[in-house]
Design an enzyme around this catalytic site. Structure first.
Site, PDB file in Angstrom:
ATOM      1  N   HIS A  96    -131.754  23.503 -56.610  1.00 26.91           N
ATOM      2  CA  HIS A  96    -133.135  23.500 -56.097  1.00 26.91           C
ATOM      3  C   HIS A  96    -133.276  22.371 -55.082  1.00 26.91           C
ATOM      4  CE1 HIS A  96    -137.462  23.112 -55.823  1.00 26.91           C
ATOM      5  NE2 HIS A  96    -137.525  24.349 -56.279  1.00 26.91           N
ATOM      6  N   GLU A 165    -134.969  29.712 -50.541  1.00 22.45           N
ATOM      7  CA  GLU A 165    -136.227  28.964 -50.548  1.00 22.45           C
ATOM      8  C   GLU A 165    -136.267  27.995 -49.373  1.00 22.45           C
ATOM      9  OE1 GLU A 165    -138.174  28.712 -54.631  1.00 22.45           O
ATOM     10  OE2 GLU A 165    -136.685  27.132 -54.589  1.00 22.45           O
TER      11      GLU A 165
HETATM   12  P1  PGA Z   1    -143.809  27.223 -54.905  1.00 20.99           P
HETATM   13  O1  PGA Z   1    -142.401  26.644 -55.470  1.00 20.99           O
HETATM   14  O2  PGA Z   1    -143.884  28.657 -55.343  1.00 20.99           O
HETATM   15  O3  PGA Z   1    -144.839  26.365 -55.561  1.00 20.99           O
HETATM   16  O4  PGA Z   1    -143.778  27.075 -53.428  1.00 20.99           O
HETATM   17  C1  PGA Z   1    -141.223  27.389 -55.431  1.00 20.99           C
HETATM   18  C2  PGA Z   1    -140.061  26.592 -55.978  1.00 20.99           C
HETATM   19  O5  PGA Z   1    -139.990  25.372 -55.749  1.00 20.99           O
HETATM   20  O6  PGA Z   1    -139.188  27.132 -56.669  1.00 20.99           O
END
Ligand code: PGA
Length: 247
Positions: A96, A165
């Protein structure tokens, strides 16, 4: 198979199980339930109790991270995949951007993936470019590097889920355009097919996903589901995402 994975980050105490009870009861009655999986990654402190609570239920519990060593070590506060598995976790996030930002290198992440798989956890491997990399048109090369540094062809594609992401999108309400996201997802799958002998693991999108913008995301058929942060802390918001996806 689609995935709706809720990442609770530093949120939740034992009584927060009530949020998951509501999600689980929706999920177990949903006529579309066989088309998708729900995974929640609460903080370490809740993994054992939540795993026991949902043992024979539809929801699976995972961890948000794991340490890059097998079994036991002398690293203070570290938690290994072996330990996570022993308390019932079925999945773990790896890479992450919060943890990459705190110093996780490609090499460390590779070890995390290896040991997680060795201990029979499914890995949700997170990749994504930052704002500067996006501005400098480095997105595709950054994603390729992150994938090729950690993935190996000997891994089973069903044990791996990739979560794209973009860092600039996490928690900001900003999302990529449909065109951009389609192009990027196709690129990720192409890189993965190169590694996994023509078979790509599932690729999710994460970053400010909510019940409204999921209407746009669902048009991109290459996206196999979502990693959901903020909206996963409310049963209503999380269920809305699933509802609107299948509407
Ligand atoms: P968010 O976070 O949906 O609050 O943007 C996603 C994540 O960090 O996995």
């Amino acid at each position: 198979m689609r995935y709706f994975i809720g990442n609770w980050k530093m949120f939740g105490v034992p009584k927060s199980v009530s949020i998951l009870n509501k999600i689980n009861s929706y999920y177990s009655k949903d006529k579309n339930r066989n088309k998708y999986k729900v995974v929640i990654t609460p903080p370490y402190t809740l993994i054992e109790s939540f795993s026991n609570h949902f043992k024979n239920k539809k929801i699976s519990i995972g961890a948000q991270n794991c340490f890059q060593k097998d079994q036991f070590s002398s690293n203070t506060a570290a938690i290994s995949s072996y330990m996570l598995k022993s308390v019932g976790a079925k999945y773990t996030l790896v890479g992450h951007s919060d943890n990459r930002g705190e110093g996780d290198t490609d090499e460390m992440l590779k070890d995390k993936v290896r040991y997680a798989l060795k201990n029979n956890l499914k890995v949700v491997f997170c990749i994504g470019e930052n704002k500067t990399e996006k501005k400098n048109k480095k997105t595709l090369s950054v994603l390729k590097r992150q994938l090729t540094k950690a993935m190996e062809k000997k891994f089973k594609k069903n044990d791996i889920i990739i979560a794209y992401e973009p860092i600039w999108s996490i928690g900001t309400g900003k999302i990529p355009s449909a065109n951009e996201l389609k192009k990027i997802t196709i690129h990720i799958k192409k890189v993965l097919k190169g590694i996994f002998k023509k078979n790509s693991p599932a690729v999710l999108y994460g970053g400010s996903v909510d019940g409204t913008n999921v209407e746009m995301f669902k048009e991109i058929r290459e996206i196999d589901g979502f990693l959901i942060g903020g909206a996963s802390k409310s049963s209503k918001k999380f269920i809305d995402i699933i509802k609107n996806y299948y509407r």
